[in-house]
Design a protein around this motif. Structure first.
Motif, PDB file in Angstrom:
ATOM      1  N   HIS A  69       0.843  -1.214   0.000  1.00  0.00           N
ATOM      2  CA  HIS A  69       0.000   0.000   0.000  1.00  0.00           C
ATOM      3  C   HIS A  69       0.872   1.256   0.000  1.00  0.00           C
ATOM      4  O   HIS A  69       0.602   2.204  -0.744  1.00  0.00           O
ATOM      5  CB  HIS A  69      -0.901   0.021   1.247  1.00  0.00           C
ATOM      6  CG  HIS A  69      -2.176  -0.735   1.082  1.00  0.00           C
ATOM      7  ND1 HIS A  69      -3.411  -0.148   1.188  1.00  0.00           N
ATOM      8  CD2 HIS A  69      -2.406  -2.051   0.816  1.00  0.00           C
ATOM      9  CE1 HIS A  69      -4.356  -1.064   1.006  1.00  0.00           C
ATOM     10  NE2 HIS A  69      -3.774  -2.224   0.790  1.00  0.00           N
ATOM     11  N   LYS A  73       2.133   4.993  -2.881  1.00  0.00           N
ATOM     12  CA  LYS A  73       1.992   6.427  -2.566  1.00  0.00           C
ATOM     13  C   LYS A  73       3.212   7.163  -3.108  1.00  0.00           C
ATOM     14  O   LYS A  73       4.355   6.743  -2.875  1.00  0.00           O
ATOM     15  CB  LYS A  73       1.984   6.618  -1.046  1.00  0.00           C
ATOM     16  CG  LYS A  73       0.787   6.055  -0.354  1.00  0.00           C
ATOM     17  CD  LYS A  73      -0.135   7.171   0.009  1.00  0.00           C
ATOM     18  CE  LYS A  73      -1.355   6.643   0.722  1.00  0.00           C
ATOM     19  NZ  LYS A  73      -2.444   7.604   0.661  1.00  0.00           N
ATOM     20  N   SER A  79      -1.350   9.287  -5.597  1.00  0.00           N
ATOM     21  CA  SER A  79      -1.285   7.844  -5.817  1.00  0.00           C
ATOM     22  C   SER A  79      -0.405   7.502  -7.024  1.00  0.00           C
ATOM     23  O   SER A  79      -0.491   8.134  -8.081  1.00  0.00           O
ATOM     24  CB  SER A  79      -2.698   7.332  -6.061  1.00  0.00           C
ATOM     25  OG  SER A  79      -2.646   6.058  -6.597  1.00  0.00           O
ATOM     26  N   GLY A 133      -1.915   7.445   7.417  1.00  0.00           N
ATOM     27  CA  GLY A 133      -3.103   7.662   6.580  1.00  0.00           C
ATOM     28  C   GLY A 133      -3.593   6.379   5.945  1.00  0.00           C
ATOM     29  O   GLY A 133      -4.783   6.227   5.651  1.00  0.00           O
ATOM     30  N   GLU A 134      -2.716   5.429   5.712  1.00  0.00           N
ATOM     31  CA  GLU A 134      -3.102   4.196   5.033  1.00  0.00           C
ATOM     32  C   GLU A 134      -3.625   3.143   6.015  1.00  0.00           C
ATOM     33  O   GLU A 134      -4.221   2.142   5.603  1.00  0.00           O
ATOM     34  CB  GLU A 134      -1.895   3.667   4.246  1.00  0.00           C
ATOM     35  CG  GLU A 134      -2.195   2.815   3.037  1.00  0.00           C
ATOM     36  CD  GLU A 134      -3.193   3.426   2.048  1.00  0.00           C
ATOM     37  OE1 GLU A 134      -3.352   4.662   1.979  1.00  0.00           O
ATOM     38  OE2 GLU A 134      -3.846   2.638   1.337  1.00  0.00           O
ATOM     39  N   PRO A 137      -7.684   2.633   5.725  1.00  0.00           N
ATOM     40  CA  PRO A 137      -8.120   1.782   4.608  1.00  0.00           C
ATOM     41  C   PRO A 137      -7.708   0.313   4.763  1.00  0.00           C
ATOM     42  O   PRO A 137      -8.483  -0.579   4.416  1.00  0.00           O
ATOM     43  CB  PRO A 137      -7.417   2.413   3.399  1.00  0.00           C
ATOM     44  CG  PRO A 137      -7.283   3.858   3.776  1.00  0.00           C
ATOM     45  CD  PRO A 137      -7.034   3.872   5.256  1.00  0.00           C
ATOM     46  N   GLU A 141     -10.084  -2.878   4.859  1.00  0.00           N
ATOM     47  CA  GLU A 141      -9.880  -4.027   3.961  1.00  0.00           C
ATOM     48  C   GLU A 141      -9.963  -5.316   4.788  1.00  0.00           C
ATOM     49  O   GLU A 141     -10.558  -6.307   4.370  1.00  0.00           O
ATOM     50  CB  GLU A 141      -8.518  -3.909   3.264  1.00  0.00           C
ATOM     51  CG  GLU A 141      -8.296  -4.967   2.209  1.00  0.00           C
ATOM     52  CD  GLU A 141      -6.959  -4.838   1.485  1.00  0.00           C
ATOM     53  OE1 GLU A 141      -6.190  -3.900   1.787  1.00  0.00           O
ATOM     54  OE2 GLU A 141      -6.679  -5.698   0.631  1.00  0.00           O
TER      55      GLU A 141
END
Lengths: 427, 424
Positions: A69, A73, A79, A133-134, A137, A141
């Protein structure tokens, strides 16, 4: 540049190697518009314990996936997938137990796509805000996977088959793992495994192999990698015995499942090539549990199951054979499946027909660049090479070989997993 | 690549000759007005016809024959576009030049029409054994969608929005209609399809099409000529905005916002709507929804848009924690408002146009994509690949903004995750 000719398929794989050790594989189809490029790191979710510089390192589960992930970035928190978008391409990344892949699929700007792919892997800068920040998500998931009955079934089965192997734990890691992964963990994984000597690139489709290889080699020349320290992955001493022979799982399903799995040591098949072994077992399973089997026909006719299927795969030192059914009557179906697996039929006429049909599939599979790319990546990671003679392997399968393989399969280590619908107040 | 259409009394044949692929594809389409067909019955018929026939009474025998024909893939399905219901049967075969047997193509065509012409009807009714197996299997499968939270939420949304309109009908049918169905009724359904449906045959591959058409004429006769025009757009009544929240047994909350479209032009339907969808929610990680929900606020792993320009609706969806739903709604509305106000960077629009054209070239690499595009253009004036290549580059921010203002938010649906302290 080396040419690997795929015997009797009239297909060629072009192969070369950069000075820094990165291997390149190219397959060409000039009739299509599409091309696909994949950068493969030969390390994935299972690589959490290893020794590097004589020092043992243990990372939290999920680190390879978290890193995947973060690799997507850019330094400005945009992205990487958006950059490929700007080149007109679709791109994605995925973490598997044994590999991490970064890929693009497009129809134009091949050189720019390739350069972006290679640059995105090199000298990653880790930024705290991106990492934090990731986390949200990734946690979502993970919650999404908990709503997926097939994923839950798969890991429940791995927990029942294996005592030690890391495949017992979902590749994303548990929620606790995800919450505790640090910048240092990500950097350690990156520095350990993200090296050209532990990677390869596969490019397929409407491309010129000379141009592809030249572009990659020139780009890689500009990069300075440290010496690859060749980490030693933990060798797991997995007992031949299964963990438990019966388990029940309650989850959000509408129709119960029954899964029967058999664990067989690969030591039993020392003299048999893995590709041949898998082909033989899958042929026999298909003819006993597939649509053309009288057994399946009778099970469906008696309405004992709605679906019935089988598969075989290799997990490190073990061959796993699975029979799975969706059924309202798991308790009634189970003894019938257990009896059948003891009495598999090996009929020459069926085998010959199935082999003919497999060969047709193989011929057809060398057409779609995305499919060929996936096949090459699988082959290079699973078998460590391109299988040059797969058609020949299929053509030469004899009843003697089939009998030989099945004489080496011991059914003793057999597990049953029954998955049932969860009732809200029950558990 | 050469396109040619053959028009016979009972059916039309659309062909594309191309040497791009190693396989060839033949599809027989029976097309009817969905309002006049019982979809539950039709789905059962289609499943039964791909499971059994007079010559191949069991799926096993059908499959053995397919394997003998170098793994010929025989499939059937029921699909809908607007009011058009398609019941199709297809074969996917190796290009005959790879096969030693000279009659391979003929045998493959013969097989396809054997199954279509002679379903497993004995003594004036469908075979009981196969009928009951397939009926049972469909019954079991009807509830499977509940295993996937997003599918479940989307189906609930359409039920709430469209009620009995064709847009709300599931193509797998429903239990209440399926249970009482008899094999006699199914035989009538077969006869009705053969008599009253438009019949279109699609062929693509490196074949001598005149010769293939001759072979088809040998094996397939459809006496009736159907001329009825069936609309390709369903115009549902625009509904007043409503909010629904339901409890679920899932771990993750599903948040869906459904919108309807009104008075859209052909240009908007084929050239503007796809760009709208990309910019709002289907452009990888760079669209507005991903930017606000995932990249800037870490609220979700997935979000996007699905929908139909034939049924004139769209669904914005995401999976997230229930505690974040209000925040997510705020950002979804912000993204929608930006679309309406034309707050779209020119450069981003250009990127999406190029990406669309690149995706189009990918679709041209698909044997099914090519023949579908040709067929749907011929029968319903869908945009051809050539038209798309010409028109997409001309689309401006104002066009997308104008289109966005034709969108009515109709339903906010929240499928709430299970309370953590209640269970496992």
């Amino acid at each position: 540049m080396k040419q690997i000719k795929l015997k009797k398929l009239e297909e060629t794989i072009y192969m070369d190697k950069c000075e820094n050790g990165l291997e390149i594989y190219v397959w060409v189809n000039k009739k299509v518009n599409t091309f696909k490029g994949t950068y493969v790191i030969k390390a994935g979710a299972d690589d959490v314990i290893f020794t590097k510089n004589k020092k043992e390192c243990t990372l939290p589960h999920g680190v390879a996936h978290y890193l995947e992930h973060i690799m997507c970035k850019n330094i400005d928190n945009t992205s990487l997938l958006g950059k490929f978008n700007e080149l007109g391409s679709y791109s994605n990344a995925a973490t598997y137990p044994d590999k991490t892949v970064y890929e693009f699929v497009g129809t134009e700007n091949l050189k720019e796509n390739l350069e972006l792919l290679l640059d995105s892997i090199y000298q990653k800068k880790f930024i705290k805000e991106h990492i934090e920040g990731e986390r949200g998500p990734i946690l979502e998931e993970s919650r999404m996977k908990k709503d997926n009955p097939s994923t839950l079934n798969y890991f429940e089965m791995n927990n029942s088959l294996f005592w030690k192997y890391p495949c017992r734990i979902i590749g994303l890691g548990t929620e606790e793992d995800i919450k505790k992964i640090t910048e240092k963990d990500l950097e350690t994984f990156y520095q350990t495994f993200y090296h050209p000597e532990n990677s390869f690139v596969v490019v397929t489709g409407n491309v010129d192999p000379i141009e592809v290889i030249y572009t990659i080699k020139e780009k890689e020349k500009q990069k300075k990698y440290k010496k690859y320290l060749m980490p030693i992955r933990k060798k797991y001493k997995e007992p031949n015995k299964i963990v438990t022979n019966y388990k029940e799982l309650y989850t959000n399903i509408e129709i119960p499942r029954v899964t029967l799995a058999i664990k067989v040591s690969m030591k039993n098949f020392k003299d048999i090539e893995e590709v041949l072994l898998l082909n033989i077992i899958n042929l026999v399973l298909a003819s006993n549990f597939g649509v053309t089997s009288l057994f399946k026909e009778s099970i469906l006719e008696k309405k004992l199951a709605v679906t019935l299927g089988s598969s075989a795969y290799i997990e490190r030192d073990y061959l796993i054979i699975q029979i799975a059914a969706k059924t309202k009557y798991p308790e009634e179906l189970l003894p019938i499946l257990q009896e059948k697996i003891k009495n598999l039929e090996l009929i020459e006429k069926d085998m010959k027909r199935k082999i003919k049909s497999e060969i047709a599939n193989l011929v057809l599979s060398y057409e779609d660049p995305e499919n060929v790319n996936d096949m090459l990546v699988y082959s290079l990671v699973r078998f460590g090479k391109i299988i040059e003679n797969e058609k020949e392997i299929l053509e030469k399968i004899t009843m003697e070989e089939i009998n030989n393989v099945f004489s080496k399969i011991n059914l003793k280590e057999q597990i049953v997993l029954i998955t049932k619908p969860r009732k809200k107040d029950e558990i | 690549m050469k396109k040619k259409m053959y028009d016979y009394d009972g059916y039309k044949i659309y062909t594309i000759k191309t040497d791009k692929f190693k396989n060839c594809y033949i599809e027989v389409n029976f097309r009817e007005d969905a309002r006049k067909v019982n979809i539950t019955k039709r789905n059962l018929l289609c499943n039964l016809m791909t499971y059994t026939s007079l010559k191949y009474p069991t799926k096993r025998e059908m499959r053995i024959h397919s394997e003998e024909l170098y793994n010929l893939v025989f499939e059937g399905s029921v699909n809908r576009s607007g009011y058009n219901l398609f019941t199709n049967f297809s074969i996917d075969i190796l290009d005959p030049k790879f096969v030693k047997e000279k009659d391979y193509l003929e045998k493959s065509i013969e097989f396809l029409f054997e199954v279509i012409n002679h379903p497993h009807i004995e003594n004036n009714t469908f075979n009981e054994r196969s009928f009951s197996i397939i009926k049972e299997r469909i019954l079991e499968g009807l509830e499977i969608y509940k295993e996937k939270p997003l599918s479940y939420a989307a189906i609930r949304c359409k039920e709430e929005m469209f009620g009995d309109s064709i847009s709300g009908v599931r193509l797998s049918g429903n239990k209440e209609e399926l249970l009482p169905l008899t094999k006699e009724e199914l035989k009538e359904e077969y006869l009705s399809m053969m008599a009253s449906a438009h019949c279109d045959i699609l062929i693509i591959g490196d074949l001598d099409m005149d010769d293939v058409v001759k072979k088809i004429k040998k094996y397939f006769h459809k006496p009736s000529i159907v001329t009825e025009e069936i609309p390709f757009i369903v115009e549902n009544k625009i509904k007043a905005y409503q909010e629904i929240e339901e409890e679920s047994k899932y771990n993750q909350t599903q948040l869906l916002l459904m919108y309807q479209l009104e008075n859209i032009t052909r240009k908007e339907r084929f050239f503007i709507a796809p760009l709208f969808q990309r910019i709002l929610g289907n452009a990888g990680m760079t669209d507005k929804l991903k930017k606000y929900l995932r990249e800037e606020n870490s609220l979700c792993y997935y979000c996007g848009i699905s929908g139909s320009t034939s049924d004139l609706y769209g669904i914005i969806y995401t999976g997230l924690s229930y505690e974040n739903t209000n925040l997510a709604i705020k950002y979804i509305k912000k993204a929608l408002n930006e679309m309406k106000n034309g707050e779209i960077e020119e450069n981003f629009l250009e990127v999406q146009k190029n990406k669309f054209l690149s995706d189009l070239r990918l679709r041209e690499d698909s044997i099914y994509g090519l023949i579908d595009n040709y067929y749907l253009h011929e029968i319903a004036n869908f945009a051809t690949f050539e038209e798309l290549k010409e028109e997409i580059p001309t689309i401006k921010v104002e066009d997308i903004s104008k289109f966005s203002n034709k969108l009515h938010e109709s339903l906010l649906y929240i499928l709430k995750e299970e309370e953590q302290n209640e269970t496992n």
